[in-house]
Scaffold this motif. Structure first.
Motif, PDB file in Angstrom:
ATOM      1  N   VAL A  36       1.106  -1.603   0.249  1.00 38.64           N
ATOM      2  CA  VAL A  36      -0.162   0.010   0.059  1.00 38.64           C
ATOM      3  C   VAL A  36       0.414   1.639  -0.408  1.00 38.64           C
ATOM      4  N   ALA A  37       2.024   1.092   1.055  1.00 40.34           N
ATOM      5  CA  ALA A  37       3.055   2.515   1.113  1.00 40.34           C
ATOM      6  C   ALA A  37       3.683   2.281  -0.732  1.00 40.34           C
ATOM      7  N   ASP A  38       3.949   1.463  -1.517  1.00 35.23           N
ATOM      8  CA  ASP A  38       4.268   1.713  -2.253  1.00 35.23           C
ATOM      9  C   ASP A  38       3.646   2.217  -3.251  1.00 35.23           C
ATOM     10  N   LEU A  39       2.795   1.884  -3.638  1.00 34.81           N
ATOM     11  CA  LEU A  39       1.086   2.439  -4.321  1.00 34.81           C
ATOM     12  C   LEU A  39       0.897   3.609  -4.113  1.00 34.81           C
ATOM     13  N   ARG A  40       1.025   3.846  -2.588  1.00 29.24           N
ATOM     14  CA  ARG A  40       0.289   5.060  -2.523  1.00 29.24           C
ATOM     15  C   ARG A  40       1.306   6.757  -2.903  1.00 29.24           C
ATOM     16  N   GLY A  41       2.828   5.762  -2.181  1.00 30.65           N
ATOM     17  CA  GLY A  41       4.230   6.762  -2.474  1.00 30.65           C
ATOM     18  C   GLY A  41       3.913   7.222  -4.397  1.00 30.65           C
ATOM     19  N   GLY A  42       3.087   7.154  -5.376  1.00 29.60           N
ATOM     20  CA  GLY A  42       3.205   7.040  -6.277  1.00 29.60           C
ATOM     21  C   GLY A  42       3.609   5.448  -7.636  1.00 29.60           C
ATOM     22  N   ALA A  43       4.268   4.923  -7.373  1.00 29.43           N
ATOM     23  CA  ALA A  43       4.323   3.302  -8.078  1.00 29.43           C
ATOM     24  C   ALA A  43       3.186   3.259  -8.939  1.00 29.43           C
ATOM     25  N   VAL A  44       3.643   2.251  -9.538  1.00 27.20           N
ATOM     26  CA  VAL A  44       2.170   2.229 -10.978  1.00 27.20           C
ATOM     27  C   VAL A  44       1.821   0.909 -11.036  1.00 27.20           C
ATOM     28  N   ALA A  45       1.009   0.342 -10.067  1.00 30.31           N
ATOM     29  CA  ALA A  45       0.735  -1.257  -9.559  1.00 30.31           C
ATOM     30  C   ALA A  45       1.041  -2.274 -11.223  1.00 30.31           C
ATOM     31  N   ASP A  46       2.203  -3.181 -10.903  1.00 32.39           N
ATOM     32  CA  ASP A  46       1.853  -4.580 -11.653  1.00 32.39           C
ATOM     33  C   ASP A  46       2.008  -5.329 -10.956  1.00 32.39           C
ATOM     34  N   TRP A  47       2.214  -6.535 -11.747  1.00 33.44           N
ATOM     35  CA  TRP A  47       2.243  -7.545 -11.284  1.00 33.44           C
ATOM     36  C   TRP A  47       2.638  -8.033  -9.860  1.00 33.44           C
ATOM     37  N   THR A  48       3.794  -7.765  -9.580  1.00 28.90           N
ATOM     38  CA  THR A  48       4.016  -8.369  -8.006  1.00 28.90           C
ATOM     39  C   THR A  48       3.159  -7.422  -6.722  1.00 28.90           C
ATOM     40  N   HIS A  49       2.928  -6.237  -7.366  1.00 26.49           N
ATOM     41  CA  HIS A  49       1.455  -5.988  -5.894  1.00 26.49           C
ATOM     42  C   HIS A  49       0.620  -6.843  -6.108  1.00 26.49           C
ATOM     43  N   GLY A  50       0.258  -7.527  -7.409  1.00 29.87           N
ATOM     44  CA  GLY A  50      -0.214  -8.213  -6.795  1.00 29.87           C
ATOM     45  C   GLY A  50      -0.505  -9.640  -6.246  1.00 29.87           C
ATOM     46  N   LEU A  51       0.911 -10.276  -6.306  1.00 26.86           N
ATOM     47  CA  LEU A  51       1.259 -10.943  -6.144  1.00 26.86           C
ATOM     48  C   LEU A  51       1.674 -10.868  -4.520  1.00 26.86           C
ATOM     49  N   ALA A  52       2.050  -9.939  -3.991  1.00 31.02           N
ATOM     50  CA  ALA A  52       1.809  -9.548  -2.335  1.00 31.02           C
ATOM     51  C   ALA A  52       0.345  -9.417  -1.991  1.00 31.02           C
ATOM     52  N   ALA A  53      -0.782  -9.197  -2.347  1.00 32.00           N
ATOM     53  CA  ALA A  53      -1.610  -8.952  -1.463  1.00 32.00           C
ATOM     54  C   ALA A  53      -1.921 -11.002  -2.040  1.00 32.00           C
ATOM     55  N   SER A  54      -1.757 -11.578  -3.429  1.00 33.66           N
ATOM     56  CA  SER A  54      -2.235 -13.374  -3.446  1.00 33.66           C
ATOM     57  C   SER A  54      -1.069 -14.094  -2.331  1.00 33.66           C
ATOM     58  N   TYR A  55       0.458 -13.023  -2.055  1.00 35.06           N
ATOM     59  CA  TYR A  55       0.238 -14.147  -0.135  1.00 35.06           C
ATOM     60  C   TYR A  55       0.009 -14.164   0.335  1.00 35.06           C
ATOM     61  N   VAL A  56      -0.668 -11.753   0.857  1.00 33.72           N
ATOM     62  CA  VAL A  56      -1.558 -12.267   2.416  1.00 33.72           C
ATOM     63  C   VAL A  56      -2.940 -13.619   2.034  1.00 33.72           C
ATOM     64  N   GLY A  57      -3.272 -13.413   1.138  1.00 35.09           N
ATOM     65  CA  GLY A  57      -4.249 -14.280   0.798  1.00 35.09           C
ATOM     66  C   GLY A  57      -4.213 -15.429   1.661  1.00 35.09           C
ATOM     67  N   PHE A  58      -3.216 -16.276   0.213  1.00 36.51           N
ATOM     68  CA  PHE A  58      -3.063 -17.371   0.653  1.00 36.51           C
ATOM     69  C   PHE A  58      -2.517 -17.942   1.967  1.00 36.51           C
ATOM     70  N   SER A  59      -1.702 -16.657   2.547  1.00 38.06           N
ATOM     71  CA  SER A  59      -1.108 -16.978   4.307  1.00 38.06           C
ATOM     72  C   SER A  59      -1.861 -17.047   5.045  1.00 38.06           C
ATOM     73  N   VAL A  60      -3.244 -16.136   4.921  1.00 42.00           N
ATOM     74  CA  VAL A  60      -4.395 -16.567   6.087  1.00 42.00           C
ATOM     75  C   VAL A  60      -5.026 -17.868   5.740  1.00 42.00           C
ATOM     76  N   ALA A  61      -5.192 -18.392   4.613  1.00 40.16           N
ATOM     77  CA  ALA A  61      -6.837 -18.962   4.590  1.00 40.16           C
ATOM     78  C   ALA A  61      -5.446 -20.360   4.275  1.00 40.16           C
ATOM     79  N   TYR A  62      -4.723 -20.821   4.486  1.00 41.58           N
ATOM     80  CA  TYR A  62      -3.508 -21.716   4.275  1.00 41.58           C
ATOM     81  C   TYR A  62      -2.538 -21.717   5.823  1.00 41.58           C
TER      82      TYR A  62
END
Length: 184
Positions: free
Chosen positions: A51-77
């Protein structure tokens, strides 16, 4: 961003190993439990950095989605993985019983696969919710459009896992028949 996600994944396993090492290797159950409680902090750090990276002006790419996916799977599994690792550590380090693996055959295996599907469904839903929340927090559709590809990707992951669970239900794996002993 990829480095942060890799560091988070390594951090998860290091904290888990340290917690189990304290719990069983050194017989410091409370210290081990305290370390295991810190596991979700790894997820929060990754999410906050994204969130800080994106709010700081970065353009979202696959790595930001991967971070969200990592958190989602980490919570579920996460709990499932910790329980699995705890059973193996107790067996190897504290003379606990040998952990049983997932069932291999029939309805029990199908039920196990449906539980795995439920975890994957939760992980996918969390990933989608986190991506939507990040897009909302950033508030700039042009900079976060790169995250849109994660919506169908998570549907595909859940769909594949659904197909696996359904296949174990429709075509249950049967236990091999015992062959008679043939002695001359």
């Amino acid at each position: 961003m990829v480095s942060l996600i890799v560091a988070g994944e390594v951090g998860f396993w290091v904290v888990l190993a340290a917690g189990l090492g304290l719990r069983y290797g050194l017989r410091l159950r409370r210290a081990g439990a305290a370390l295991l409680v810190l596991l979700p902090v790894v997820d929060l750090v990754i999410l906050a950095a994204t969130v800080a990276d994106l709010r700081g002006g970065a353009v979202a790419d696959w790595t930001h989605g991967l971070a969200a996916s990592y958190v989602g799977f980490s919570v579920a599994y996460g709990h499932y993985l910790v329980r699995w690792a705890d059973g193996h550590a107790a067996h190897r380090l504290a003379d606990g019983p040998k952990p049983t693996g997932p069932p291999k055959y029939g309805a029990a295996r199908a039920a196990h696969e449906w539980r795995m599907f439920a975890r994957t469904l939760v992980a996918s839903a969390l990933t989608v919710a986190l991506i939507a929340a990040v897009q909302w927090l950033v508030g700039d559709g042009a900079r976060t459009a790169g995250l849109d590809s994660w919506y169908p990707r998570m549907a595909l992951v859940a769909g594949i896992n659904l197909a696996v669970a359904a296949s174990y239900t429709a075509f249950p794996k049967r236990e091999p028949q015992a062959t008679p002993d043939r002695r001359p």
